[in-house]
Design a protein around this motif. Structure first.
Motif, mmCIF file in Angstrom:
data_model
loop_
_atom_site.group_PDB
_atom_site.id
_atom_site.type_symbol
_atom_site.label_atom_id
_atom_site.label_comp_id
_atom_site.label_asym_id
_atom_site.label_seq_id
_atom_site.Cartn_x
_atom_site.Cartn_y
_atom_site.Cartn_z
ATOM 1 N N GLN A 165 0.830 -1.206 0.000
ATOM 2 C CA GLN A 165 0.000 0.000 0.000
ATOM 3 C C GLN A 165 0.860 1.249 0.000
ATOM 4 O OE1 GLN A 165 -3.138 0.687 -0.256
ATOM 5 N NE2 GLN A 165 -4.335 -1.115 0.266
ATOM 6 N N LYS A 166 1.939 1.211 0.753
ATOM 7 C CA LYS A 166 2.846 2.362 0.803
ATOM 8 C C LYS A 166 3.476 2.610 -0.561
ATOM 9 C CE LYS A 166 6.795 4.167 3.392
ATOM 10 N NZ LYS A 166 7.784 3.888 4.481
ATOM 11 N N GLU A 167 3.895 1.547 -1.249
ATOM 12 C CA GLU A 167 4.473 1.708 -2.582
ATOM 13 C C GLU A 167 3.424 2.202 -3.571
ATOM 14 O OE1 GLU A 167 7.026 -0.640 -6.034
ATOM 15 O OE2 GLU A 167 6.427 -1.733 -4.227
ATOM 16 N N LEU A 168 2.205 1.689 -3.452
ATOM 17 C CA LEU A 168 1.123 2.137 -4.325
ATOM 18 C C LEU A 168 0.921 3.642 -4.190
ATOM 19 C CD1 LEU A 168 -2.219 0.250 -4.795
ATOM 20 C CD2 LEU A 168 -2.243 2.692 -4.376
ATOM 21 N N GLN A 169 0.941 4.142 -2.966
ATOM 22 C CA GLN A 169 0.774 5.575 -2.742
ATOM 23 C C GLN A 169 1.928 6.364 -3.341
ATOM 24 O OE1 GLN A 169 0.235 5.875 1.498
ATOM 25 N NE2 GLN A 169 -1.951 5.439 1.374
ATOM 26 N N GLU A 170 3.152 5.820 -3.229
ATOM 27 C CA GLU A 170 4.312 6.509 -3.806
ATOM 28 C C GLU A 170 4.200 6.569 -5.323
ATOM 29 O OE1 GLU A 170 7.822 7.295 -5.837
ATOM 30 O OE2 GLU A 170 7.077 5.234 -5.755
ATOM 31 N N LEU A 171 3.781 5.486 -5.941
ATOM 32 C CA LEU A 171 3.646 5.455 -7.399
ATOM 33 C C LEU A 171 2.570 6.418 -7.881
ATOM 34 C CD1 LEU A 171 3.986 1.597 -7.955
ATOM 35 C CD2 LEU A 171 5.616 3.354 -8.704
ATOM 36 N N SER A 172 1.563 6.656 -7.050
ATOM 37 C CA SER A 172 0.484 7.565 -7.445
ATOM 38 C C SER A 172 0.940 9.022 -7.472
ATOM 39 C CB SER A 172 -0.724 7.416 -6.512
ATOM 40 O OG SER A 172 -0.474 7.996 -5.247
ATOM 41 N N THR A 173 2.113 9.323 -6.961
ATOM 42 C CA THR A 173 2.648 10.685 -7.088
ATOM 43 C C THR A 173 3.208 10.920 -8.489
ATOM 44 O OG1 THR A 173 4.881 10.093 -6.320
ATOM 45 C CG2 THR A 173 3.255 10.692 -4.644
ATOM 46 N N ARG A 174 3.325 9.839 -9.276
ATOM 47 C CA ARG A 174 3.915 9.937 -10.617
ATOM 48 C C ARG A 174 2.873 9.839 -11.728
ATOM 49 N NH1 ARG A 174 8.239 5.239 -9.990
ATOM 50 N NH2 ARG A 174 8.603 5.723 -12.200
ATOM 51 N N ILE A 175 1.739 9.212 -11.449
ATOM 52 C CA ILE A 175 0.671 9.065 -12.435
ATOM 53 C C ILE A 175 -0.681 9.209 -11.737
ATOM 54 C CG2 ILE A 175 1.916 7.561 -14.056
ATOM 55 C CD1 ILE A 175 0.482 5.176 -12.698
ATOM 56 N N PRO A 176 -1.725 9.566 -12.492
ATOM 57 C CA PRO A 176 -3.074 9.517 -11.908
ATOM 58 C C PRO A 176 -3.524 8.071 -11.728
ATOM 59 C CG PRO A 176 -3.136 10.364 -14.173
ATOM 60 C CD PRO A 176 -1.705 10.122 -13.853
ATOM 61 N N LEU A 177 -4.062 7.766 -10.548
ATOM 62 C CA LEU A 177 -4.423 6.394 -10.200
ATOM 63 C C LEU A 177 -5.745 6.386 -9.445
ATOM 64 C CD1 LEU A 177 -3.892 3.331 -9.619
ATOM 65 C CD2 LEU A 177 -2.484 4.067 -7.684
ATOM 66 N N VAL A 178 -6.741 5.698 -9.996
ATOM 67 C CA VAL A 178 -7.969 5.403 -9.255
ATOM 68 C C VAL A 178 -7.823 3.998 -8.695
ATOM 69 C CG1 VAL A 178 -10.442 4.932 -9.386
ATOM 70 C CG2 VAL A 178 -9.498 6.904 -10.579
ATOM 71 N N ALA A 179 -7.789 3.866 -7.376
ATOM 72 C CA ALA A 179 -7.682 2.563 -6.717
ATOM 73 C C ALA A 179 -8.892 2.379 -5.811
ATOM 74 C CB ALA A 179 -6.392 2.472 -5.906
ATOM 75 N N ALA A 180 -9.654 1.325 -6.041
ATOM 76 C CA ALA A 180 -10.864 1.084 -5.250
ATOM 77 C C ALA A 180 -11.054 -0.407 -5.054
ATOM 78 C CB ALA A 180 -12.086 1.686 -5.932
ATOM 79 N N ALA A 181 -11.377 -0.800 -3.830
ATOM 80 C CA ALA A 181 -11.639 -2.206 -3.541
ATOM 81 C C ALA A 181 -12.898 -2.694 -4.240
ATOM 82 C CB ALA A 181 -11.766 -2.415 -2.033
ATOM 83 N N ASN A 182 -13.796 -1.768 -4.553
ATOM 84 C CA ASN A 182 -15.064 -2.125 -5.188
ATOM 85 C C ASN A 182 -15.487 -0.986 -6.101
ATOM 86 O OD1 ASN A 182 -17.874 -2.704 -5.698
ATOM 87 N ND2 ASN A 182 -17.833 -4.089 -3.949
ATOM 88 N N MET A 183 -15.670 -1.271 -7.375
ATOM 89 C CA MET A 183 -16.028 -0.252 -8.360
ATOM 90 C C MET A 183 -17.538 -0.054 -8.495
ATOM 91 S SD MET A 183 -13.179 0.890 -9.866
ATOM 92 C CE MET A 183 -11.437 0.429 -9.900
ATOM 93 N N SER A 184 -18.319 -0.822 -7.758
ATOM 94 C CA SER A 184 -19.770 -0.711 -7.847
ATOM 95 C C SER A 184 -20.240 0.670 -7.390
ATOM 96 C CB SER A 184 -20.430 -1.791 -6.984
ATOM 97 O OG SER A 184 -21.752 -1.443 -6.645
ATOM 98 N N VAL A 185 -21.134 1.276 -8.159
ATOM 99 C CA VAL A 185 -21.697 2.563 -7.762
ATOM 100 C C VAL A 185 -22.498 2.406 -6.472
ATOM 101 C CG1 VAL A 185 -23.309 4.393 -8.429
ATOM 102 C CG2 VAL A 185 -21.715 3.446 -10.119
ATOM 103 N N GLY A 186 -23.283 1.329 -6.372
ATOM 104 C CA GLY A 186 -24.117 1.125 -5.190
ATOM 105 C C GLY A 186 -23.317 1.006 -3.912
ATOM 106 N N ILE A 187 -22.250 0.217 -3.935
ATOM 107 C CA ILE A 187 -21.461 0.027 -2.713
ATOM 108 C C ILE A 187 -20.763 1.322 -2.319
ATOM 109 C CG2 ILE A 187 -19.192 -0.690 -3.589
ATOM 110 C CD1 ILE A 187 -21.095 -2.521 -0.831
ATOM 111 N N ASN A 188 -20.403 2.143 -3.300
ATOM 112 C CA ASN A 188 -19.736 3.397 -2.981
ATOM 113 C C ASN A 188 -20.692 4.437 -2.414
ATOM 114 O OD1 ASN A 188 -16.681 3.566 -3.708
ATOM 115 N ND2 ASN A 188 -17.598 2.223 -5.228
ATOM 116 N N VAL A 189 -21.954 4.380 -2.818
ATOM 117 C CA VAL A 189 -22.959 5.211 -2.157
ATOM 118 C C VAL A 189 -23.104 4.781 -0.698
ATOM 119 C CG1 VAL A 189 -25.419 5.794 -2.089
ATOM 120 C CG2 VAL A 189 -24.187 5.779 -4.274
#
Length: 274
Positions: free
Chosen positions: A108-132
């Motif tokens: 997770q720490k490396e993922l956050q570091e890499l996101s400083t270099r590119i735009p990154l959408v990271a989500a455990a669940n892409m469902s619209v309903g679960i995110n509401v």
């Protein structure tokens, strides 16, 4: 403008659902489909593998070649593979929509570091309903108060690797946020043995794995004489695929940073850019 996509884990359950959804989207073009190195179906048309018309895109393995053709990478690979793909995407300056789960704290720490270099959408669940549901849960928990016990119950198919699911953990964090505490400080992961007494303020988790269950998550909020249940049931993977494609459209042209589906759907008051 057409957005060109590379898709990792394209022959997996989620990959095939995304291919099927993509085949109906005129503004999105699949230009590369990645499979596991050495997989038996390498070279086969990914459209045929997904049960739709042939797309003229063979299942291949080299990530560098896929990224060279793409505007955005979509990835639902297992955590270790996804992190390798993310490193390559950061090197190639290709934005990523990431639906993988099961990352360790160091990953997770490396993922956050890499996101400083590119735009990154990271989500455990892409469902619209679960995110509401994730957006509403902190307010519900705060309104009910500390006298309500919280239990999170999740069920998935019998081949899912991580437990509890990434979505269950996200629900746990949302519930903890409603009480202004950290999840790690109050989480109860199991009740094996004789010490099953519930600690006040704890957030319990129960995990079920069976057959071909796509995904079910319930949050119990139980008080004296009543119980409120907030439940999301996925009957197919199509809703996750549609959410991922919604994230693709939203991510195009964004600055480097770490985003999630709350940002994509406009549910976050404060952007999650690191």
């Amino acid at each position: 403008m057409t957005i060109r996509l590379a898709l990792a884990a394209a022959a997996g359950k989620m990959g095939r659902a995304i291919v099927a959804a993509l085949s109906e989207q005129p503004d999105l073009q699949l230009v590369a489909a990645l499979g596991r190195p050495g997989a038996e179906n390498l070279g086969e048309d990914i459209g045929r593998l997904a049960g739709v018309a042939e797309l003229g895109v063979p299942l291949t393995a080299p990530i560098a070649e896929a990224l060279a053709q793409a505007d955005i990478l979509v990835d639902f690979s297992p955590a270790d593979a996804a992190l390798c793909h993310l490193r390559a995407a950061a090197q190639a300056q290709v934005p990523v929509v990431l639906g993988s789960t099961g990352f360790s704290a160091d990953q997770q720490k490396e993922l956050q570091e890499l996101s400083t270099r590119i735009p990154l959408v990271a989500a455990a669940n892409m469902s619209v309903g679960i995110n509401v549901l994730l957006a509403l849960l902190p307010q519900v928990v705060a309104t009910l108060g500390e006298d309500y016990d919280i239990e999170i119950i999740e069920a998935h198919h019998n081949q899912k690797r991580d437990a509890p699911s990434g979505t269950a953990l996200a629900l746990g964090r949302a519930a903890a946020a409603g009480r202004k505490v950290e999840l790690d400080a109050v989480a109860c992961w199991d009740r094996n043995g004789s010490d099953g007494l519930r600690g006040k303020g704890s957030i319990g988790f129960a995990t079920l794995r069976a057959a071909d269950v796509v995904g079910e998550h319930s949050v119990w909020l139980a008080g004296a004489g009543e119980r409120l249940e907030l439940t999301h049931r996925a009957s197919s993977r199509r809703n996750f695929a549609e959410g991922a494609l919604r994230a693709v459209r939203w991510l195009q042209g964004r600055p480097a940073g770490l985003y999630d589906m709350q940002d994509v759907l406009g549910l976050r008051r404060t952007p999650a850019v690191e």
